[in-house]
Design an enzyme around this catalytic site. Structure first.
Site, mmCIF file in Angstrom:
data_model
loop_
_atom_site.group_PDB
_atom_site.id
_atom_site.type_symbol
_atom_site.label_atom_id
_atom_site.label_comp_id
_atom_site.label_asym_id
_atom_site.label_seq_id
_atom_site.Cartn_x
_atom_site.Cartn_y
_atom_site.Cartn_z
ATOM 1 N N HIS A 1 0.856 -1.192 0.000
ATOM 2 C CA HIS A 1 0.000 0.000 0.000
ATOM 3 C C HIS A 1 0.885 1.232 0.000
ATOM 4 O O HIS A 1 1.951 1.242 0.620
ATOM 5 C CB HIS A 1 -0.895 0.013 1.253
ATOM 6 N N ASP B 1 -8.048 -5.090 -0.293
ATOM 7 C CA ASP B 1 -8.519 -5.938 -1.401
ATOM 8 C C ASP B 1 -8.198 -7.408 -1.216
ATOM 9 O O ASP B 1 -8.663 -8.243 -1.996
ATOM 10 C CB ASP B 1 -7.891 -5.439 -2.713
HETATM 11 C C1 SDX Z 1 -6.117 0.155 -3.066
HETATM 12 O O1 SDX Z 1 -4.196 4.584 -2.131
HETATM 13 C C2 SDX Z 1 -5.179 3.998 -1.534
HETATM 14 O O2 SDX Z 1 -5.609 4.375 -0.451
HETATM 15 C C3 SDX Z 1 -5.794 2.829 -2.296
HETATM 16 C C4 SDX Z 1 -6.850 2.033 -1.550
HETATM 17 C C5 SDX Z 1 -8.105 2.822 -1.319
HETATM 18 O O3 SDX Z 1 -8.842 2.486 -0.379
HETATM 19 O O4 SDX Z 1 -8.411 3.716 -2.158
HETATM 20 O O5 SDX Z 1 -6.336 1.607 -0.310
HETATM 21 C C6 SDX Z 1 -7.263 0.804 -2.363
HETATM 22 O O6 SDX Z 1 -5.856 0.469 -4.194
HETATM 23 C C7 SDX Z 1 -5.278 -0.846 -2.319
HETATM 24 C C8 SDX Z 1 -4.052 -1.345 -3.152
HETATM 25 C C9 SDX Z 1 -4.560 -2.432 -4.116
HETATM 26 N N1 SDX Z 1 -3.506 -2.808 -5.051
HETATM 27 C C10 SDX Z 1 -2.885 -4.004 -4.978
HETATM 28 O O7 SDX Z 1 -3.098 -4.842 -4.117
HETATM 29 C C11 SDX Z 1 -1.909 -4.274 -6.116
HETATM 30 C C12 SDX Z 1 -0.598 -4.833 -5.560
HETATM 31 N N2 SDX Z 1 0.070 -3.768 -4.799
HETATM 32 C C13 SDX Z 1 1.088 -3.017 -5.497
HETATM 33 O O8 SDX Z 1 0.859 -2.818 -6.842
HETATM 34 C C14 SDX Z 1 1.600 -1.820 -4.685
HETATM 35 O O9 SDX Z 1 1.819 -2.249 -3.417
HETATM 36 C C15 SDX Z 1 0.768 -0.554 -4.646
HETATM 37 C C16 SDX Z 1 0.434 -0.054 -6.008
HETATM 38 C C17 SDX Z 1 -0.484 -0.761 -3.864
HETATM 39 C C18 SDX Z 1 1.613 0.518 -3.941
HETATM 40 O O10 SDX Z 1 2.729 0.709 -4.715
HETATM 41 P P1 SDX Z 1 3.796 1.853 -4.353
HETATM 42 O O11 SDX Z 1 3.423 2.589 -3.121
HETATM 43 O O12 SDX Z 1 4.027 2.661 -5.596
HETATM 44 O O13 SDX Z 1 5.049 1.012 -3.950
HETATM 45 P P2 SDX Z 1 6.167 0.643 -4.955
HETATM 46 O O14 SDX Z 1 5.577 0.153 -6.240
HETATM 47 O O15 SDX Z 1 7.132 1.762 -4.979
HETATM 48 O O16 SDX Z 1 6.799 -0.652 -4.220
HETATM 49 C C19 SDX Z 1 7.850 -0.508 -3.273
HETATM 50 C C20 SDX Z 1 8.599 -1.846 -3.363
HETATM 51 C C21 SDX Z 1 9.036 -2.180 -4.797
HETATM 52 O O17 SDX Z 1 10.166 -3.040 -4.703
HETATM 53 P P3 SDX Z 1 11.668 -2.361 -4.847
HETATM 54 O O18 SDX Z 1 11.661 -1.595 -6.140
HETATM 55 O O19 SDX Z 1 11.787 -1.460 -3.608
HETATM 56 O O20 SDX Z 1 12.586 -3.538 -4.804
HETATM 57 O O21 SDX Z 1 7.725 -2.918 -2.981
HETATM 58 C C22 SDX Z 1 7.521 -3.788 -4.077
HETATM 59 C C23 SDX Z 1 7.907 -3.025 -5.318
HETATM 60 O O22 SDX Z 1 8.305 -3.905 -6.360
HETATM 61 N N3 SDX Z 1 6.098 -4.151 -4.064
HETATM 62 C C24 SDX Z 1 5.622 -5.382 -4.297
HETATM 63 C C25 SDX Z 1 4.220 -5.286 -4.119
HETATM 64 N N4 SDX Z 1 3.899 -4.020 -3.794
HETATM 65 C C26 SDX Z 1 5.060 -3.318 -3.771
HETATM 66 N N5 SDX Z 1 6.244 -6.543 -4.639
HETATM 67 C C27 SDX Z 1 5.430 -7.623 -4.797
HETATM 68 N N6 SDX Z 1 4.085 -7.615 -4.629
HETATM 69 C C28 SDX Z 1 3.448 -6.462 -4.302
HETATM 70 N N7 SDX Z 1 2.119 -6.448 -4.142
#
Ligand code: SDX
Length: 428
Positions: free
Chosen positions: A307, A364
């Site tokens: 998140h 989710d």
């Molecule tokens: C919602 O914003 C809100 O409030 C949203 C929400 C709402 O109520 O409106 O809460 C609802 O959208 C919840 C999120 C639902 N999405 C998912 O479950 C999809 C999977 N999650 C990811 O795509 C991700 O965690 C996000 C998009 C939710 C957040 O991404 P960020 O904040 O941009 O974090 P990032 O992509 O910079 O990740 C940081 C690190 C990275 O690794 P490094 O580059 O540091 O090595 O964490 C890793 C990412 O690759 N990472 C994950 C991951 N989420 C982040 N690796 C594997 N699986 C994941 N799910």
């Protein structure tokens, strides 16, 4: 704490005021940055460090896993309030009195009829259309049938627009689902509660009486509350920026629905179920999917994990996980998917990659398991998210307009070609 921040550029110091929120969050007010520095801007892809507004609606503390709507904790609201109370709270700022609540519901019922010509629009969609695309289109079409744009400075006009969309949106949600199923599009009954009516419109079979199941009514009411607002998330920021051009409320909501559709945002609840199904088909091989999630060359992410704000448990995920256990037990549903989800959660919570990055289950991760137990099709999960998020979008849109926020127009850092002269086609 000093009340200014200093930025030094080419030896010249520039001071910017620090502003503090109700919960002691600190913001650097850079409204004068470009003028003071001769054109310097900040750069922050995804706005991870950038506030777009001041808001009094929802407070999140990502480190402590705190979520409050207008000061009330999500735990209390999920346990003690109903969805219409929370909708009223988010939009108008206070929990309604009994009289206000009853009038709010009566006014919503009085505005819940959708122009029958909307059926012609929905008939034009193929059954293969994704429900989120249909819902976004139908919501935008409401503008055509309700052309008078809302005068936000008129409390009466704003109230009437609110009850109109809260009345019509559940009908659009139900019709979107039933159209795909080839079922007749009808209305529920004004004798029912808000959530009971949603369920009847969605599930009533033409040749049977619809019998309400209190377990499902209560579970859906709680899920809608948990999804109702979440400060400046992607879809809410979309609703705000579209509304900042003074586009109408329904048009702004339609844009928010499209933003929510994405699998990184609200579309994740559908993607979680598809991921869990794939793992089940793969013989429950969670380790393979954990490895994929950590492989930088693999675009796969563990859906329902991580998140932008929560670097601790998403408080909503905790409540939904408990509700999933209760609802499935009460309904007598044995879903192997729930066990796979719990196994995956345990593995991730003990995996250094996830622990280091503070990746926890989000809202989710478990919600789809409950929707599925209710008989809601997987491709309708994000539509249910939109139904819950509707009052939050409305409240944020109203706040943005009442505060007379300027039109949203971010700057950029140009990295393209310098000036060059046109070449005729013969010389290219
Ligand atoms: C919602 O914003 C809100 O409030 C949203 C929400 C709402 O109520 O409106 O809460 C609802 O959208 C919840 C999120 C639902 N999405 C998912 O479950 C999809 C999977 N999650 C990811 O795509 C991700 O965690 C996000 C998009 C939710 C957040 O991404 P960020 O904040 O941009 O974090 P990032 O992509 O910079 O990740 C940081 C690190 C990275 O690794 P490094 O580059 O540091 O090595 O964490 C890793 C990412 O690759 N990472 C994950 C991951 N989420 C982040 N690796 C594997 N699986 C994941 N799910």
């Amino acid at each position: 704490m000093a009340n200014t921040a200093t930025i030094e550029i080419d030896g010249q110091k520039h001071e910017f005021p620090l502003i503090e929120g109700t919960e002691n969050e600190v913001g650097i007010d850079i409204k004068s940055l470009r003028a003071a520095t001769g054109g310097c801007i900040t750069l922050d892809p995804g706005y991870k460090n950038t506030g777009s507004c001041e808001s009094g609606i929802t407070f999140l503390d990502g480190e402590k896993g705190i979520l409050r709507y207008r000061g009330y904790s999500i735990e209390e609201l999920a346990d003690k309030a109903d969805f219409l109370e929370v909708a009223f709270l988010l939009i108008f700022g206070e929990l309604p009195t009994k009289e206000q609540h009853d009038k709010f519901h009566a006014d919503i019922k009085s505005k819940s009829i959708v122009d029958d010509d909307v059926r012609k629009i929905i008939d034009a969609f193929p059954k293969s259309a994704h429900p989120m695309g249909v819902l976004s289109s139908l919501t935008s079409a409401l503008t055509a049938f309700n052309p008078s744009s809302v005068n936000v400075d008129s409390e009466e006009d704003m109230y009437n627009s609110v009850v109109k969309i809260l009345g019509k949106f559940p009908v659009l949600v139900a019709w979107t689902m039933r159209k795909k199923q080839g079922l007749p599009l009808d209305y529920g009954s004004n004798s029912l509660g808000y959530v009971e009516n949603v369920l009847k419109m969605m599930f009533k079979q033409p040749n049977e009486e619809y019998v309400q199941n209190k377990i499902i009514v209560d579970a859906l009411d709680k899920l809608l509350i948990l999804h109702a607002d979440h400060e400046q998330n992607c879809s809410t920021s979309t609703v705000r920026i579209v509304g900042s051009s003074h586009a109408g409320l329904f048009a702004s909501l339609s844009a928010g629905i499209s933003a929510l559709w994405g699998p990184l945002h609200g579309g994740a609840n559908q993607a979680v179920l598809e991921m869990l199904e794939a793992i089940k088909e793969d013989g429950g091989d969670t380790k393979k999917y954990m490895a994929k999630a950590k492989d930088k060359n693999d675009p796969f992410r563990l859906m329902g994990f991580g998140h932008r704000v929560y670097k601790n448990f998403d408080p909503r995920a905790k409540i939904i996980k408990k509700a999933a256990d209760e609802v499935l037990a009460d309904l007598g549903v044995e879903d192997p998917i729930l066990e796979i989800a719990k196994g995956l959660e345990q593995e991730a919570l003990n995996d250094p990659y996830f622990v280091k990055r503070k990746l926890y289950p989000n809202v989710d991760f478990y919600s789809g398991i409950i929707y599925r137990a209710m008989g809601i099709p997987t491709d309708m999960f994000t539509v249910m998210f939109a139904l819950g998020r509707l009052p939050g979008w409305i409240g944020q849109w109203r706040e943005m307009r009442l505060r007379k926020e300027p039109i949203g127009r971010p700057r950029q850092l140009y990295i393209g070609e310098k000036h060059r002269m046109f070449k005729s086609v013969e010389n290219r």
